[in-house]
Design an enzyme around this catalytic site. Structure first.
Site, PDB file in Angstrom:
ATOM      1  N   CYS A  80       0.829  -1.207   0.000  1.00  0.00           N
ATOM      2  CA  CYS A  80       0.000   0.000   0.000  1.00  0.00           C
ATOM      3  C   CYS A  80       0.864   1.258   0.000  1.00  0.00           C
ATOM      4  O   CYS A  80       1.535   1.517  -0.984  1.00  0.00           O
ATOM      5  CB  CYS A  80      -0.996  -0.047   1.156  1.00  0.00           C
ATOM      6  N   HIS A 185      -3.814  -5.018   0.039  1.00  0.00           N
ATOM      7  CA  HIS A 185      -3.348  -5.550   1.315  1.00  0.00           C
ATOM      8  C   HIS A 185      -3.433  -7.069   1.316  1.00  0.00           C
ATOM      9  O   HIS A 185      -4.494  -7.638   1.548  1.00  0.00           O
ATOM     10  CB  HIS A 185      -4.208  -4.996   2.457  1.00  0.00           C
ATOM     11  N   GLU A 187      -2.361  -9.049   3.459  1.00  0.00           N
ATOM     12  CA  GLU A 187      -2.643  -9.545   4.806  1.00  0.00           C
ATOM     13  C   GLU A 187      -4.126  -9.428   5.137  1.00  0.00           C
ATOM     14  O   GLU A 187      -4.571  -9.896   6.178  1.00  0.00           O
ATOM     15  CB  GLU A 187      -1.795  -8.796   5.852  1.00  0.00           C
TER      16      GLU A 187
END
Lengths: 204, 236
Positions: A80, A185, A187
């Site tokens: 990001c 993202h 994650e």
């Protein structure tokens, strides 16, 4: 061992956790020595470009990063804001130099039609180039989670590893030698994201 | 597209860690945790919940409830939250929106706007869990929070919440039209069709529901499937 760089921006916990679940030894730190002893580096981050650069400078991390990534060529993953900072220049709030590793500029997403809101928030499908290392084995056009208002425009098409669409084509991932970066993202992108992180750990 | 909102004492709907795992497995797009009983003592409850959920779920997480200062917001983000929702604090001190936005990034800040009809029958923004009138119209306040730096609006109809009679589509579309930032509709979902209506007729960028998932046998899988069939770009 991977060091997740703490420069006081972003959700570090989830990134670290996601890597740990893949069996990686993870250190979350802003200490230059912890960057030096890592095998791999991850630069996460959510926030504004100028703030990101200021925080990196303030923590004395710019030189260490250059040394570890450009000279020692350690695998590096930007997420990001971490991706945007690798650019040569950013235009958020003010014009500012980035790390300068990827030839390109960070600019505001232009909402092409009234129906497109900014920030670009939500899941979106990503199409990756065949030879991408990050996307190996991931189902084509998988969805990943985006949350951003600014995007990196690459000067070199060869650096672009994957794109998504939101009114315009948006660079979703770049790969340049040992430098990898994703706008979304991983994650927070469940299985596809975990697979991508695993690819970074094993194939970068 | 679909965000599930959890609120209230967590005992009512089950252990948050377990519930979150279920949502994760069902591929909810995002999770919103709002601690409506938030007071200073309860602050640790939210932090613990965030930590527990973030350890198990790798999905976007928004948290809110009693956030009044930058440090409070930062603490939550460090524990695994991705976005923070502010409500009362934003109305009482609008500069707070900008403070959070400047420090954390616009896309991290969700302005939570609760509205209901006042005694004159006019929709008005209320804070403090619907007890404090503000004199603000939802559309005007939504425009203001956008100007001040909020990245998203979570619009909740207090009248509809929990009733399962459908969104207040008139207000959802009025607010969605008024701002350039994403609007999440919340309050009133009773059927999966309501979720479709929220996007197509309400023009919301995202739809949120709680009761339908907590108290009926509707699942996120079914919701996604129905929305896909209605032509909406939900993820597979």
């Amino acid at each position: 061992m991977t060091t997740v760089i703490d420069y006081k921006l972003g959700n570090l916990f989830s990134v670290a956790k996601a890597l740990e679940l893949l069996g990686e030894e993870v250190l979350v730190s802003g200490d230059p020595n912890d960057l030096r002893r890592a095998d791999r580096l991850v630069l996460p981050g959510v926030g504004a470009f100028p703030q990101g650069m200021r925080n990196l400078e303030g923590a004395g991390l710019i030189d260490v990063l250059r040394e570890e990534v450009l000279v020692k060529k350690k695998p590096f993953l930007g997420i990001c804001l971490g991706m945007q900072l690798t650019a040569a220049r950013g235009f958020e709030h003010e014009e500012r130099s980035g790390l300068g590793w990827i030839d390109g500029e960070v600019r505001l997403i232009s909402a092409q039609s009234a129906n497109l809101k900014v920030p670009h928030i939500g899941w979106n499908d990503v199409s990756a180039k065949e030879d991408s290392r990050l996307f190996r084995g991931i189902r084509p056009n998988s969805d990943f989670y985006f949350v951003h208002s600014y995007a990196l425009h690459c000067a070199q098409e060869a650096d672009v590893a994957a794109v998504t669409h939101y009114g315009e084509e948006i660079v979703a991932a770049v790969e340049h030698e040992n430098i990898y970066a994703v706008q979304f993202h991983p994650e927070k992108s469940q299985e596809a994201g975990q697979q991508l992180l695993e690819n970074f750990l094993r194939h970068a | 597209m679909i965000k599930t909102k959890m609120f209230g004492e967590y005992r009512d709907v089950g252990n948050p860690r377990t519930v979150a795992k279920v949502y994760d497995a069902q591929k909810a797009d995002e999770l919103i945790f709002l601690d409506i009983t938030a007071t200073d003592e309860k602050r640790t409850l939210l932090l613990d919940i965030v930590r527990a959920v973030a350890e198990e779920c790798f999905m976007p997480l928004t948290v809110g409830g009693g956030i009044r200062d930058l440090n409070g917001a930062r603490e939550l983000l460090q524990r695994g939250a991705d976005k923070v929702a502010i409500n009362t604090a934003a109305v009482e001190r609008p500069e707070f929106i900008t403070e959070l936005s400047d420090a954390l990034g616009r896309s991290t800040v969700v302005a939570s706007i609760d509205f209901k009809k006042n005694p004159e029958g006019v929709p008005e923004v209320f804070t403090r869990r619907g007890t404090q009138p503000t004199g603000l119209s939802p559309v005007a306040w939504a425009r203001e929070v956008e100007k001040r730096g909020a990245g998203e609006v979570l619009l909740t109809s207090i009248d509809r919440e929990g009733t399962m009679t459908g969104y207040d589509l008139e207000m959802v579309s009025a607010v969605s039209d008024a701002v350039g930032i994403p609007v999440i509709a919340h309050g009133g979902v009773g059927t999966i069709q309501d979720l479709v209506d929220g996007i197509i007729r309400g023009k919301a960028s995202a739809v949120s529901a709680a009761s339908i998932f907590h108290f009926t046998d509707q699942s996120i899988f079914k919701a996604h499937s129905h929305m896909r069939q209605a032509g909406l770009p939900v993820r597979r």
